[in-house]
Scaffold this motif. Structure first.
Motif, mmCIF file in Angstrom:
data_model
loop_
_atom_site.group_PDB
_atom_site.id
_atom_site.type_symbol
_atom_site.label_atom_id
_atom_site.label_comp_id
_atom_site.label_asym_id
_atom_site.label_seq_id
_atom_site.Cartn_x
_atom_site.Cartn_y
_atom_site.Cartn_z
ATOM 1 N N ILE A 112 12.844 -3.362 -7.888
ATOM 2 C CA ILE A 112 12.569 -4.625 -8.579
ATOM 3 C C ILE A 112 11.085 -4.730 -8.914
ATOM 4 C CG2 ILE A 112 12.496 -7.132 -8.275
ATOM 5 C CD1 ILE A 112 15.116 -6.846 -6.645
ATOM 6 N N ALA A 113 10.237 -4.354 -7.968
ATOM 7 C CA ALA A 113 8.787 -4.384 -8.217
ATOM 8 C C ALA A 113 8.409 -3.433 -9.342
ATOM 9 C CB ALA A 113 8.034 -4.025 -6.932
ATOM 10 N N VAL A 114 9.022 -2.260 -9.362
ATOM 11 C CA VAL A 114 8.749 -1.295 -10.427
ATOM 12 C C VAL A 114 9.190 -1.859 -11.782
ATOM 13 C CG1 VAL A 114 9.443 0.951 -11.380
ATOM 14 C CG2 VAL A 114 8.778 0.746 -8.976
ATOM 15 N N CYS A 115 10.363 -2.459 -11.820
ATOM 16 C CA CYS A 115 10.864 -3.032 -13.078
ATOM 17 C C CYS A 115 9.962 -4.151 -13.581
ATOM 18 C CB CYS A 115 12.298 -3.537 -12.895
ATOM 19 S SG CYS A 115 13.508 -2.208 -12.720
ATOM 20 N N ASP A 116 9.448 -4.975 -12.678
ATOM 21 C CA ASP A 116 8.526 -6.029 -13.096
ATOM 22 C C ASP A 116 7.205 -5.440 -13.601
ATOM 23 O OD1 ASP A 116 9.947 -8.387 -12.906
ATOM 24 O OD2 ASP A 116 9.474 -8.702 -10.798
ATOM 25 N N ALA A 117 6.775 -4.330 -13.014
ATOM 26 C CA ALA A 117 5.551 -3.683 -13.490
ATOM 27 C C ALA A 117 5.764 -3.024 -14.844
ATOM 28 C CB ALA A 117 5.082 -2.641 -12.477
ATOM 29 N N TYR A 118 6.945 -2.449 -15.037
ATOM 30 C CA TYR A 118 7.246 -1.788 -16.311
ATOM 31 C C TYR A 118 7.487 -2.804 -17.415
ATOM 32 C CZ TYR A 118 9.360 1.424 -19.662
ATOM 33 O OH TYR A 118 9.639 2.151 -20.786
ATOM 34 N N ARG A 121 3.140 2.721 -1.289
ATOM 35 C CA ARG A 121 3.061 1.276 -1.482
ATOM 36 C C ARG A 121 1.858 0.989 -2.375
ATOM 37 N NH1 ARG A 121 7.490 1.218 -0.725
ATOM 38 N NH2 ARG A 121 8.745 0.298 0.942
ATOM 39 N N LEU A 122 2.109 0.882 -3.663
ATOM 40 C CA LEU A 122 1.036 0.660 -4.638
ATOM 41 C C LEU A 122 0.848 -0.834 -4.880
ATOM 42 C CD1 LEU A 122 1.924 3.402 -7.291
ATOM 43 C CD2 LEU A 122 0.452 3.599 -5.273
ATOM 44 N N GLY A 123 -0.382 -1.230 -5.120
ATOM 45 C CA GLY A 123 -0.664 -2.601 -5.500
ATOM 46 C C GLY A 123 -0.225 -2.840 -6.936
ATOM 47 N N PRO A 124 -0.211 -4.110 -7.371
ATOM 48 C CA PRO A 124 0.261 -4.430 -8.727
ATOM 49 C C PRO A 124 -0.458 -3.653 -9.824
ATOM 50 C CG PRO A 124 0.035 -6.423 -7.427
ATOM 51 C CD PRO A 124 -0.541 -5.319 -6.600
ATOM 52 N N ALA A 125 -1.775 -3.539 -9.733
ATOM 53 C CA ALA A 125 -2.525 -2.835 -10.776
ATOM 54 C C ALA A 125 -2.204 -1.346 -10.774
ATOM 55 C CB ALA A 125 -4.026 -3.052 -10.579
ATOM 56 N N GLU A 126 -2.110 -0.753 -9.570
ATOM 57 C CA GLU A 126 -1.787 0.674 -9.468
ATOM 58 C C GLU A 126 -0.379 0.951 -9.987
ATOM 59 O OE1 GLU A 126 -3.988 2.335 -5.541
ATOM 60 O OE2 GLU A 126 -2.577 0.685 -5.207
ATOM 61 N N LEU A 127 0.537 0.067 -9.645
ATOM 62 C CA LEU A 127 1.919 0.242 -10.076
ATOM 63 C C LEU A 127 2.036 0.147 -11.595
ATOM 64 C CD1 LEU A 127 4.633 0.746 -8.737
ATOM 65 C CD2 LEU A 127 4.992 -1.734 -8.671
ATOM 66 N N LYS A 128 1.355 -0.806 -12.157
ATOM 67 C CA LYS A 128 1.382 -0.978 -13.614
ATOM 68 C C LYS A 128 0.789 0.246 -14.318
ATOM 69 C CE LYS A 128 0.386 -4.550 -17.049
ATOM 70 N NZ LYS A 128 -0.188 -5.896 -17.281
#
Length: 461
Positions: free
Chosen positions: A338-344, A22-29
């Motif tokens: 979905i979260a991954v796609c928004d980060a990508y 479970r990564l935060g937005p910055a980590e995921l990006k």
């Protein structure tokens, strides 16, 4: 990402496994696969090109055409007869395809034009938000590994729909075609009624559009533009970055990319074909599969091995699919996907899941979203009606694809009568005093000073 081989695959596909994390937005990006940024490498060379074009005009353009394109060039403007000849010689099937693409793109573009807003603020007071087309635009159509008449359509149609009165188009000179741009590019321009076309490539085209080129013995001037649009390589993107304080730009578009969010219901053959379709653009193109299904991932790998080996540009495709910018991202479920796609924030995002339309509606960051089995990215490249000039490299978090508003600017019109100004005059004076800008308040007070004096009682009473 780590490279992972599969017994059914002829090449390794990078893998990023986010299951159970479970990564935060910055980590995921930060975890997203990206091509190496090369803007810094290109900046010095592009600065030199821009400086040379600004100082030496057509002479510099001729030298750069010889250096980069291997062509002799006196003046880069394409003769009108060359445009006519290219259209006359165009393959009828290609012409029919372009005409259909133009018609659909025009339908969509015409619907994008925003209405002016005339707002009555108070009695005798209106503020208008008026949309005005820029006067002149420069549209760039790349050369390189492919021919892009579709990019002529995607650039020109929204500019025409916006009402731009002066349109110039540039595309690299081709040694095989007598130093002119590819004839299919010329035919597409003529089909759209564009007669100001230049055989100029790369950063030098952006520089010429941004600063203009004075008339010389070589030929007539190339007048500067207000907005530069169109995709290109890193040198074109860097040039747009360097001139965007002088002209407007659409985006610093980089190499193409596709992300596909898929679950176990997806067709492996469709997913693989769509990944390959973007990988064939360039060895640095990005093709990313986001899935919660290991079985689907294995099936897609097997399909990639078969389809990639059979495609015309197999070597280029293999380079793109095995590069650090491509691969498979495993997620726990569609929600995490979905979260991954928004980060990508993909340039192109396909949705191959149950209830694909509902999933697509939840995506915030993408240049364009393609829903279901029968909306592949190649549809958007040519005949969907949408525009294929889209934000890349994660910039879809804040940027939009090319559209009519790219070529429009908003002008605010303020129309207050005397009584309407007097109603807010005291507020203006108070705010001006608070900001220590008393002359701002005086500019309002002076308009009522004579009236105030006339209404004052005579002295001595």
């Amino acid at each position: 990402m780590t490279a992972a081989t599969n017994p059914d695959s002829s090449f390794a596909l990078p893998v990023l496994d986010l299951r159970g994390r479970r990564l935060g937005p910055a980590e995921l990006k930060a975890a997203m696969p990206r091509a190496e940024t090369t803007f810094d490498v290109a900046s010095h060379a592009v600065e030199e090109i821009i400086g040379s074009v600004r100082s030496r005009g057509f002479e510099a353009l001729a030298e750069l055409a010889q250096r980069f394109d291997g062509v002799e060039q006196a003046h880069p403007k394409v003769p009108a007869e060359a445009l006519e000849e290219a259209l006359a010689a165009l393959d009828p099937a290609v012409r029919a395809g372009l005409e259909e693409s133009i018609a659909r793109a025009r339908t969509f573009a015409e619907a994008q034009k925003p209405a002016d807003a005339v707002v009555p603020i108070a009695d005798g007071a209106t503020v208008t938000h008026k949309w005005v087309p820029v006067a002149r635009v420069g549209l760039y159509v790349p050369g390189g590994l492919a021919v892009y008449p579709s990019s002529v359509v995607m650039n020109v149609v929204p500019a025409l729909a916006a009402g731009v009165g002066s349109i110039a188009l540039a595309s690299p000179p081709q040694k095989d075609f007598g130093g002119l741009p590819h004839p299919t590019i010329l035919a597409a321009a003529r089909l759209l009624g564009i007669d100001e076309v230049y055989a100029i490539g790369g950063a030098q085209a952006v520089a010429a559009f941004a600063y203009g080129v004075p008339a010389s013995d070589a030929g007539p001037a190339l007048e500067p533009v207000d907005v530069v649009t169109g995709p290109g390589n890193v040198f074109v993107a860097t040039a747009k970055r360097l001139v965007k304080s002088v002209v407007g730009i659409d985006a610093e578009a980089g190499t193409t990319e596709i992300a596909i969010l898929a679950d176990e219901t997806a067709s492996p053959a469709f997913v693989a074909a769509d990944m390959i379709s973007q990988a064939e653009h360039d060895p640095h193109a990005a093709s990313v599969l986001v899935t919660d299904s290991a079985a689907l991932a294995d099936a897609v790998r097997a399909e990639l091995a078969v389809q990639a080996a059979a495609t015309r540009h197999a070597e280029r495709v293999a380079q793109a699919l095995t590069g650090p910018q491509s691969g498979i991202i495993f997620v726990d479920d569609v929600e995490q996907g979905i979260a991954v796609c928004d980060a990508y924030a993909a340039e192109h995002l396909e949705i191959h899941t149950r209830d694909a339309a509902a999933v697509a509606a939840r995506i915030r960051n993408a240049g364009a979203i393609f829903v279901g089995d029968y909306s592949p990215v190649s549809l958007g490249d040519y005949c969907a009606g949408s525009n294929h000039v889209l934000p890349t490299s994660g910039t879809a978090t804040f940027a939009s694809g090319l559209n009519v508003t790219t070529f429009l600017k908003a002008v605010q019109i303020i129309d207050y009568g005397r009584a309407a100004l007097q109603e807010v005059g005291g507020h203006i004076v108070a705010l001006a005093q608070a900001e220590d800008l008393p002359a701002h308040g005086d500019a309002v007070s002076v308009r009522f000073r004579d009236a105030a004096a006339a209404a004052a009682p005579p002295a001595g009473r």
